[in-house]
Scaffold this motif. Structure first.
Motif, PDB file in Angstrom:
ATOM      1  N   VAL A  23      -1.046  11.093 111.496  1.00 27.77           N
ATOM      2  CA  VAL A  23      -1.792   9.943 112.352  1.00 27.77           C
ATOM      3  C   VAL A  23      -1.126   8.615 112.092  1.00 27.77           C
ATOM      4  O   VAL A  23      -0.552   8.493 110.926  1.00 27.77           O
ATOM      5  CB  VAL A  23      -3.328   9.795 111.792  1.00 27.77           C
ATOM      6  CG1 VAL A  23      -4.058   8.710 112.349  1.00 27.77           C
ATOM      7  CG2 VAL A  23      -4.289  11.026 111.883  1.00 27.77           C
ATOM      8  N   GLN A  24      -1.075   7.920 113.210  1.00 26.90           N
ATOM      9  CA  GLN A  24      -0.242   6.794 113.276  1.00 26.90           C
ATOM     10  C   GLN A  24      -0.974   5.805 114.005  1.00 26.90           C
ATOM     11  O   GLN A  24      -1.462   5.837 115.301  1.00 26.90           O
ATOM     12  CB  GLN A  24       1.288   7.053 113.815  1.00 26.90           C
ATOM     13  CG  GLN A  24       2.087   5.680 113.904  1.00 26.90           C
ATOM     14  CD  GLN A  24       3.510   5.983 114.216  1.00 26.90           C
ATOM     15  OE1 GLN A  24       3.702   6.894 115.195  1.00 26.90           O
ATOM     16  NE2 GLN A  24       4.539   5.174 113.961  1.00 26.90           N
ATOM     17  N   LEU A  25      -1.228   4.423 113.576  1.00 29.56           N
ATOM     18  CA  LEU A  25      -2.062   3.564 114.117  1.00 29.56           C
ATOM     19  C   LEU A  25      -0.768   2.321 114.312  1.00 29.56           C
ATOM     20  O   LEU A  25      -0.193   1.864 113.487  1.00 29.56           O
ATOM     21  CB  LEU A  25      -3.144   2.966 113.402  1.00 29.56           C
ATOM     22  CG  LEU A  25      -4.205   3.890 113.120  1.00 29.56           C
ATOM     23  CD1 LEU A  25      -5.225   3.168 112.232  1.00 29.56           C
ATOM     24  CD2 LEU A  25      -4.769   4.338 114.505  1.00 29.56           C
ATOM     25  N   VAL A  26      -0.502   1.914 115.678  1.00 30.94           N
ATOM     26  CA  VAL A  26       0.397   0.917 115.934  1.00 30.94           C
ATOM     27  C   VAL A  26      -0.240  -0.246 116.577  1.00 30.94           C
ATOM     28  O   VAL A  26      -0.780  -0.076 117.576  1.00 30.94           O
ATOM     29  CB  VAL A  26       1.670   1.491 116.628  1.00 30.94           C
ATOM     30  CG1 VAL A  26       2.622   0.272 116.940  1.00 30.94           C
ATOM     31  CG2 VAL A  26       2.250   2.586 115.946  1.00 30.94           C
ATOM     32  N   GLU A  27      -0.268  -1.514 115.727  1.00 28.15           N
ATOM     33  CA  GLU A  27      -0.584  -2.656 116.452  1.00 28.15           C
ATOM     34  C   GLU A  27       0.687  -3.291 117.247  1.00 28.15           C
ATOM     35  O   GLU A  27       1.452  -3.186 116.800  1.00 28.15           O
ATOM     36  CB  GLU A  27      -1.114  -3.725 115.418  1.00 28.15           C
ATOM     37  CG  GLU A  27      -2.154  -3.208 114.478  1.00 28.15           C
ATOM     38  CD  GLU A  27      -1.727  -2.573 113.199  1.00 28.15           C
ATOM     39  OE1 GLU A  27      -2.492  -2.460 112.145  1.00 28.15           O
ATOM     40  OE2 GLU A  27      -0.434  -1.972 113.187  1.00 28.15           O
ATOM     41  N   SER A  28       0.111  -3.960 118.244  1.00 25.64           N
ATOM     42  CA  SER A  28       0.878  -4.760 118.946  1.00 25.64           C
ATOM     43  C   SER A  28       0.091  -6.107 119.538  1.00 25.64           C
ATOM     44  O   SER A  28      -1.148  -6.172 119.500  1.00 25.64           O
ATOM     45  CB  SER A  28       1.676  -4.190 120.052  1.00 25.64           C
ATOM     46  OG  SER A  28       0.623  -3.459 121.018  1.00 25.64           O
TER      47      SER A  28
END
Length: 117
Positions: free
Chosen positions: A1-6
């Motif tokens: 699982v990967q959460l990527v903020e931008s």
């Protein structure tokens, strides 16, 4: 699982930013998870900013951002958002996306928000 903020960056007081959190690699439906945004300023503890329920029909905010920030989610995109308006210097922090379901929790790596003139 990967959460990527931008979406973080430098903004003047009174300005706006929209943060995004993209979830991928989920072994479960995105809709089975509550989403939250936290932030951590230098020398401070990480604090909860906003939370949105599984269906998106319930939201809650820290008193310090109530009326200025809006959390939302997009089931089709596996994404959550934080619209930040009327930003203040005290909103300066690293903002983190957080996913919670019945079995697991996940954090993103964060995106820096700096409010300064």
């Amino acid at each position: 699982v990967q959460l990527v903020e931008s979406g973080g960056g430098l903004v003047q007081p009174g300005g706006s930013l929209r943060l995004s959190c993209a979830a991928s690699g989920l072994p479960f439906p995105f809709s089975s998870s509550a989403m939250s945004w936290y932030r951590q300023a230098p020398g401070e503890e990480r604090e909860l900013v906003a939370v949105i329920s599984l269906a998106g029909d319930y939201t809650n905010y820290a008193d310090s951002v109530e009326g200025r920030f809006t959390i939302s989610r997009d089931k089709a995109r596996n994404a959550a958002y934080l619209q930040m308006d009327s930003l203040k210097p005290e909103d300066t922090a690293v903002y983190y996306c957080f996913l919670r379901n019945s079995a697991d929790t996940y954090w993103g790596r964060g995106t820096q928000v700096t409010v300064s003139s």
